[in-house]
Design an enzyme around this catalytic site. Structure first.
Site, PDB file in Angstrom:
ATOM      1  N   CYS A  12     -56.026 -40.892  49.391  1.00 29.43           N
ATOM      2  CA  CYS A  12     -57.253 -41.675  49.280  1.00 29.43           C
ATOM      3  C   CYS A  12     -57.409 -42.721  50.385  1.00 29.43           C
ATOM      4  CB  CYS A  12     -57.330 -42.350  47.907  1.00 29.43           C
ATOM      5  SG  CYS A  12     -56.084 -43.629  47.682  1.00 29.43           S
ATOM      6  N   TYR A  24      -9.269 -30.313  64.453  1.00 33.34           N
ATOM      7  CA  TYR A  24      -9.802 -31.640  64.761  1.00 33.34           C
ATOM      8  C   TYR A  24      -8.729 -32.498  65.440  1.00 33.34           C
ATOM      9  CZ  TYR A  24     -11.608 -36.349  64.024  1.00 33.34           C
ATOM     10  OH  TYR A  24     -12.027 -37.628  64.214  1.00 33.34           O
ATOM     11  N   ASP A  25      -7.521 -32.465  64.867  1.00 30.73           N
ATOM     12  CA  ASP A  25      -6.415 -33.239  65.453  1.00 30.73           C
ATOM     13  C   ASP A  25      -6.150 -32.806  66.891  1.00 30.73           C
ATOM     14  OD1 ASP A  25      -4.444 -33.471  62.381  1.00 30.73           O
ATOM     15  OD2 ASP A  25      -6.171 -34.607  63.115  1.00 30.73           O
ATOM     16  N   CYS A  59     -57.039 -43.098  42.581  1.00 26.62           N
ATOM     17  CA  CYS A  59     -56.657 -42.166  43.658  1.00 26.62           C
ATOM     18  C   CYS A  59     -56.676 -40.725  43.128  1.00 26.62           C
ATOM     19  CB  CYS A  59     -55.268 -42.537  44.155  1.00 26.62           C
ATOM     20  SG  CYS A  59     -54.498 -41.287  45.190  1.00 26.62           S
ATOM     21  N   LYS A  66     -19.515 -10.386  48.110  1.00 23.82           N
ATOM     22  CA  LYS A  66     -20.058 -11.742  48.235  1.00 23.82           C
ATOM     23  C   LYS A  66     -21.486 -11.852  47.693  1.00 23.82           C
ATOM     24  CE  LYS A  66     -18.396 -14.796  50.614  1.00 23.82           C
ATOM     25  NZ  LYS A  66     -17.713 -14.907  51.885  1.00 23.82           N
ATOM     26  N   CYS A  81     -49.145 -45.947  46.116  1.00 24.15           N
ATOM     27  CA  CYS A  81     -50.572 -46.156  46.328  1.00 24.15           C
ATOM     28  C   CYS A  81     -51.074 -46.991  45.153  1.00 24.15           C
ATOM     29  CB  CYS A  81     -51.263 -44.798  46.354  1.00 24.15           C
ATOM     30  SG  CYS A  81     -53.051 -44.917  46.184  1.00 24.15           S
ATOM     31  N   LYS A  90      -9.366  -5.959  43.696  1.00 27.60           N
ATOM     32  CA  LYS A  90      -8.029  -5.665  44.225  1.00 27.60           C
ATOM     33  C   LYS A  90      -7.517  -4.356  43.641  1.00 27.60           C
ATOM     34  CE  LYS A  90      -6.995 -10.586  44.366  1.00 27.60           C
ATOM     35  NZ  LYS A  90      -6.333 -11.725  43.710  1.00 27.60           N
ATOM     36  N   ASP A 108      -8.652 -29.398  59.700  1.00 29.09           N
ATOM     37  CA  ASP A 108      -8.241 -30.684  60.242  1.00 29.09           C
ATOM     38  C   ASP A 108      -7.283 -30.541  61.424  1.00 29.09           C
ATOM     39  OD1 ASP A 108      -8.231 -32.019  56.910  1.00 29.09           O
ATOM     40  OD2 ASP A 108      -9.829 -31.880  58.383  1.00 29.09           O
ATOM     41  N   ARG A 139      -3.613 -23.932  52.689  1.00 28.66           N
ATOM     42  CA  ARG A 139      -3.542 -22.694  53.430  1.00 28.66           C
ATOM     43  C   ARG A 139      -3.418 -22.946  54.931  1.00 28.66           C
ATOM     44  NH1 ARG A 139      -7.443 -17.641  54.156  1.00 28.66           N
ATOM     45  NH2 ARG A 139      -7.154 -17.756  56.340  1.00 28.66           N
ATOM     46  N   GLU A 189     -11.871 -10.149  39.831  1.00 27.62           N
ATOM     47  CA  GLU A 189     -11.694 -11.583  39.522  1.00 27.62           C
ATOM     48  C   GLU A 189     -12.796 -12.351  40.219  1.00 27.62           C
ATOM     49  OE1 GLU A 189      -8.015 -12.653  41.417  1.00 27.62           O
ATOM     50  OE2 GLU A 189      -7.004 -10.896  40.620  1.00 27.62           O
ATOM     51  N   ASP A 228     -14.741 -20.833  44.595  1.00 27.54           N
ATOM     52  CA  ASP A 228     -15.099 -21.536  45.826  1.00 27.54           C
ATOM     53  C   ASP A 228     -14.404 -22.898  45.845  1.00 27.54           C
ATOM     54  OD1 ASP A 228     -16.272 -21.849  48.218  1.00 27.54           O
ATOM     55  OD2 ASP A 228     -18.318 -22.099  47.476  1.00 27.54           O
ATOM     56  N   LEU A 260      -9.886 -12.348  53.309  1.00 26.48           N
ATOM     57  CA  LEU A 260     -10.416 -11.147  52.669  1.00 26.48           C
ATOM     58  C   LEU A 260     -11.576 -10.583  53.479  1.00 26.48           C
ATOM     59  CD1 LEU A 260     -10.656 -12.390  48.971  1.00 26.48           C
ATOM     60  CD2 LEU A 260      -9.224 -10.512  49.770  1.00 26.48           C
ATOM     61  N   TYR A 315      -4.224 -16.832  41.263  1.00 26.37           N
ATOM     62  CA  TYR A 315      -4.731 -15.459  41.359  1.00 26.37           C
ATOM     63  C   TYR A 315      -3.768 -14.471  42.013  1.00 26.37           C
ATOM     64  CZ  TYR A 315      -6.229 -17.261  45.937  1.00 26.37           C
ATOM     65  OH  TYR A 315      -6.273 -17.856  47.163  1.00 26.37           O
ATOM     66  N   CYS A 359     -52.318 -44.261  51.822  1.00 30.56           N
ATOM     67  CA  CYS A 359     -52.123 -43.134  50.916  1.00 30.56           C
ATOM     68  C   CYS A 359     -52.727 -41.879  51.537  1.00 30.56           C
ATOM     69  CB  CYS A 359     -52.776 -43.430  49.562  1.00 30.56           C
ATOM     70  SG  CYS A 359     -52.820 -41.984  48.482  1.00 30.56           S
ATOM     71  N   LYS A 385     -14.340 -14.933  42.757  1.00 35.38           N
ATOM     72  CA  LYS A 385     -13.880 -15.576  43.992  1.00 35.38           C
ATOM     73  C   LYS A 385     -14.246 -17.048  43.883  1.00 35.38           C
ATOM     74  CE  LYS A 385     -13.716 -14.921  48.991  1.00 35.38           C
ATOM     75  NZ  LYS A 385     -13.744 -16.321  49.377  1.00 35.38           N
TER      76      LYS A 385
HETATM   77  S1  IVH Z   1      -6.914 -13.000  46.904  1.00 33.42           S
HETATM   78  C1  IVH Z   1      -5.132 -11.385  50.671  1.00 33.42           C
HETATM   79  N1  IVH Z   1      -8.328 -13.802  44.865  1.00 33.42           N
HETATM   80  O1  IVH Z   1     -10.714 -16.433  49.121  1.00 33.42           O
HETATM   81  C2  IVH Z   1      -6.143 -12.028  49.875  1.00 33.42           C
HETATM   82  N2  IVH Z   1      -8.569 -14.943  46.922  1.00 33.42           N
HETATM   83  O2  IVH Z   1     -11.328 -15.140  51.779  1.00 33.42           O
HETATM   84  C3  IVH Z   1      -5.601 -13.168  49.163  1.00 33.42           C
HETATM   85  N3  IVH Z   1     -10.133 -16.816  46.836  1.00 33.42           N
HETATM   86  O3  IVH Z   1      -8.217 -17.839  51.076  1.00 33.42           O
HETATM   87  C4  IVH Z   1      -6.609 -13.831  48.394  1.00 33.42           C
HETATM   88  N4  IVH Z   1     -10.650 -16.629  44.708  1.00 33.42           N
HETATM   89  O4  IVH Z   1      -8.825 -19.051  48.972  1.00 33.42           O
HETATM   90  C5  IVH Z   1      -8.036 -13.982  46.148  1.00 33.42           C
HETATM   91  N5  IVH Z   1      -9.473 -14.433  42.940  1.00 33.42           N
HETATM   92  C6  IVH Z   1      -9.181 -14.619  44.246  1.00 33.42           C
HETATM   93  C7  IVH Z   1      -9.769 -15.649  45.008  1.00 33.42           C
HETATM   94  C8  IVH Z   1      -9.449 -15.775  46.354  1.00 33.42           C
HETATM   95  C9  IVH Z   1     -10.840 -17.321  45.824  1.00 33.42           C
HETATM   96  C10 IVH Z   1     -10.169 -17.345  48.220  1.00 33.42           C
HETATM   97  C11 IVH Z   1      -8.800 -17.664  48.769  1.00 33.42           C
HETATM   98  C12 IVH Z   1      -8.710 -16.998  50.090  1.00 33.42           C
HETATM   99  C13 IVH Z   1     -10.118 -16.622  50.373  1.00 33.42           C
HETATM  100  C14 IVH Z   1     -10.121 -15.333  51.157  1.00 33.42           C
END
Ligand code: IVH
Length: 690
Positions: A425, A42-43, A445, A328, A440, A304, A39, A142, A119, A123, A89, A240, A422, A121
């Site tokens: 037919c 955008y601003d 048909c 990923k 139809c 990690k 955002d 963030r 862990e 979304d 990451l 996390y 249709c 990731k």
């Molecule tokens: S560690 C230095 N752990 O992924 C890394 N990030 O691409 C700090 N995310 O902005 C992030 N699950 O929003 C970490 N288990 C997890 C995560 C995670 C989701 C997201 C996070 C970050 C983005 C990095």
């Protein structure tokens, strides 16, 4: 922000560029719920355009986004500076890439083998929370990693974010994590918006945009002006990471997670400590398989280094730390070209448009066709043939077209027009005045007949093995089967004359057809494909008429007396029964030996009497319909969703959001084995473990 151009010529070019960019992002944000830029950016665009228009007022156009009163301005939040920046990451997409990441870390550490943490990731959106003396004092998005938005008041409404910590917490510290919307909550939210839109449509109001995915819904909810709106959205947070911390903390990241959990934070329960890299791979495979069953979206696994003392040693490359990486999974959303919009004719004659796409791999599967719902939906989303479109796969559902990428239009795109005849037919189509459906009207048909044969043979109807789409087309086109009653007079010789039909195929099909004669009455009624008669209505109808031949005598008036059957459905049934060609089908079915009686479960006598049972997921030993029939036959009630009144949830493979709901309510869950025991021996067989 860029300086205002010095010449009017340059200013005009830039303002035009800005307007088209802003309009593009407005659409992504407001209509598709798919923002591509933060955002702040955008601003900046908006501010730059305002500055140019202030310096060159002659360049202001009436349709400039700065002049629009509608288009609700984005809420602005106070900016906070992150004491320690939020990094991103690096990504890995294969085992080799993950090994290479590990090798680089190992070289810097001078160690071959070291512990790692895996862990999911999540979304969602990254959030940093600050606590002072155990109290939640500030929460921020963030943003660009260095500056975020202060959304404290909105975050206070999220139940999994503790307002007051317990146990042994540091004086002042920051934790980081991901705020997300559970899939089940996301579906409920969109369903509510859909219902609201039906009302708005009747009132002639513009529909509210639906959310494209849980992440955007979560981001939208966190950035609300009014915290009570955020509070009404189902949000949760997994923590996390420790951001910064005044005071001592464990050195192992895995121990930090446990410590945070003790303070009252929600840490993902599936985080694991691994002695070395080899131990991580099976876990990644596990996540890959498990991801569809979760009630939250993940787009990968974060790996990690466990020892946080090594983090400093390893440092970062740009904004990506060397001590962590993300493995990923293939994305669930992709863009591709919309080659054409074609129209399908369903068994009740309704014409549904679908997208023909340039093949693309989405979420691990190749997609070349996708649903477009209906004509209104295409118009609302402004999807045109030739557009580059966003395609999405969510769970097991059929791929959907989310919307066009308007910026990539060339001007060659064509609008879609529903055919007035249709496509199968050639009969002129009719329009349902209330339901906006185009259909139809020709009952003969061929497309409808083929779909009807397919439907008749489907699992929850007559369950005829060996009779799928291809066979239905072959049987119809050869003239052997023009309506479903013809199935029962097929001979092996006739079948063998069809292309690619061998002895065995023919025998199997005939066996399947013969076996279908003993299907229960509700299934037979459902199989007939009467408009508005789904399985539930078929069951009510079966109970009322008792046998198939009795169907020929029913009148709308008497059907309306049945609880659960309304006037529209009753009229539709009478209509169907009145048509001579349909009467002939029923008579021929009965003559062929398809005449089951409705077996009423002896009232109150069943072992499952008084119990409400919900079935979810795929069972191994029986179909969902069979499981539900078995429950009813024993006097139990089948529920369609998990509520407080649910006694048992039977959980099959790939169960979805019902599982999470049951977990939340503490509903007793049964495996398939336990369910079979319940059917056989009643609740006594499973009550001990509850
Ligand atoms: S560690 C230095 N752990 O992924 C890394 N990030 O691409 C700090 N995310 O902005 C992030 N699950 O929003 C970490 N288990 C997890 C995560 C995670 C989701 C997201 C996070 C970050 C983005 C990095």
């Amino acid at each position: 922000m860029r300086p205002v151009p010095k010449t009017q010529y340059e200013a005009r070019l830039r303002s035009e560029e800005l307007r088209s960019l802003i309009n593009y992002h407005n659409r992504l944000y407001y209509e598709l719920n798919q923002p591509e830029i933060p955002d702040e950016v955008y601003d900046d665009l908006m501010n730059e355009l305002r500055a140019i228009e202030a310096a060159y007022p002659e360049l202001i156009t009436p349709d400039s986004p700065t002049q629009r009163v509608g288009g609700a301005p984005l809420p602005t939040f106070e900016v906070v500076e992150h004491r320690v920046p939020l990094l991103s990451l690096s990504n890995c997409f294969s085992e080799e890439e993950l090994r290479a990441w590990h090798r680089r870390a190992a070289e810097r550490l001078g160690m071959e083998r070291f512990a790692l943490v895996s862990e999911p990731k999540i979304d969602g959106l990254a959030i940093a929370l600050v606590y002072e003396r155990g109290r939640f004092v500030q929460g921020a998005t963030r943003g660009d990693g260095y500056h975020g938005e202060n959304v404290t008041e909105n975050l206070r409404t999220i139940p999994t974010i503790p307002k007051q910590l317990r146990g042994n917490y540091p004086e002042r510290f920051e934790v980081r994590g991901e705020v997300y919307m559970p899939r089940s909550g996301f579906e409920e939210l969109n369903a509510a918006i859909g219902e609201e839109n039906l009302r708005r449509e009747q009132e002639g109001k513009k529909p509210l945009p639906m959310y494209a995915n849980p992440r955007n819904a979560a981001a939208g909810a966190v950035r609300q002006k009014d915290p009570s709106v955020t509070a009404s959205r189902p949000l949760a947070m997994f923590v996390y990471q420790l951001g910064w911390c005044e005071g001592p903390h464990p050195e192992s990241h895995f121990e930090i997670l446990g410590w945070l959990r003790e303070m009252g934070f929600t840490v993902n329960p599936e985080a694991r400590l691994h002695p070395d890299l080899e131990d991580v791979f099976p876990r990644i495979d596990w996540w890959g398989r498990e991801r569809e069953r979760l009630d939250y979206d993940i787009d990968g696994v974060v790996i990690k280094v466990d020892d946080t003392r090594a983090w400093e040693l390893l440092g970062a490359v740009g904004r990506e730390p060397r001590w962590a990486t993300a493995f990923k999974f293939p994305p669930q959303q992709r863009t591709t070209k919309l080659l054409d919009i074609q129209v399908n004719v369903g068994r009740t004659g309704v014409l549904t448009p679908f997208a023909v796409l340039e093949p693309v791999v989405v979420g691990g599967a190749r997609v070349s066709l996708a649903t477009l719902h209906n004509e209104g939906d295409i118009r609302r989303k402004d999807i045109r043939i030739g557009d580059t479109v966003i395609v999405q796969r969510a769970g097991e559902v059929i791929p959907q077209v989310v919307g066009p990428v308007v910026q990539l239009r060339t001007g060659e795109e064509r609008e879609f027009v529903m055919p007035d005849r249709c496509p199968a037919c050639g009969t002129p189509v009719s329009r349902d005045p209330d339901q906006a459906a185009v259909y139809c009207p020709n009952a003969a048909c061929p497309a409808q007949q083929i779909r009807l044969i397919e439907h008749f043979a489907s699992r929850s109807a007559m369950d005829i093995e060996g009779l799928g789409e291809k066979m239905a087309i072959q049987l119809y086109q050869s003239g052997l089967v023009r309506n479903v009653a013809d199935l029962y007079s097929l001979t092996k010789e006739q079948l063998l004359r069809l292309e690619k039909v061998q002895e065995k195929t023919a025998e199997n099909l005939l066996r399947g057809i013969a076996a279908s004669k003993s299907r229960p009455l509700p299934n037979v009624l459902f199989a007939l494909g009467i408009r508005h008669v789904g399985m539930e209505t078929a069951r009510l109808l079966a109970e009322h008429i008792g046998s198939l031949d009795r169907l020929l005598d029913v009148k709308a008036e008497e059907l309306q007396q049945i609880e659960g059957i309304g006037p529209v459905v009753a009229a539709s049934i009478e209509n169907w029964v009145q048509r001579p060609e349909n009467r002939a089908i029923v008579e021929r079915l009965v003559a062929a030996g398809v005449n089951p009686r409705f077996e009423r479960p002896a009232a109150g006598a069943g072992p499952l009497e008084g119990l409400t049972i919900v079935v979810t997921g795929r069972l191994e030993r029986m179909s969902r319909a069979e499981a539900e029939d078995a429950i009813r036959a024993r006097g139990g009630k089948v529920g369609s969703s998990v509520t407080k009144a649910t006694d048992f949830l039977v959980v099959g493979a790939d169960a979805g959001s019902k599982l999470a709901k049951a977990e939340k309510l503490g509903t007793r869950m049964l495996t398939e084995e336990e369910f079979l025991a319940l059917l056989e021996r009643g609740p006594g067989a499973v009550s001990d473990a509850s």
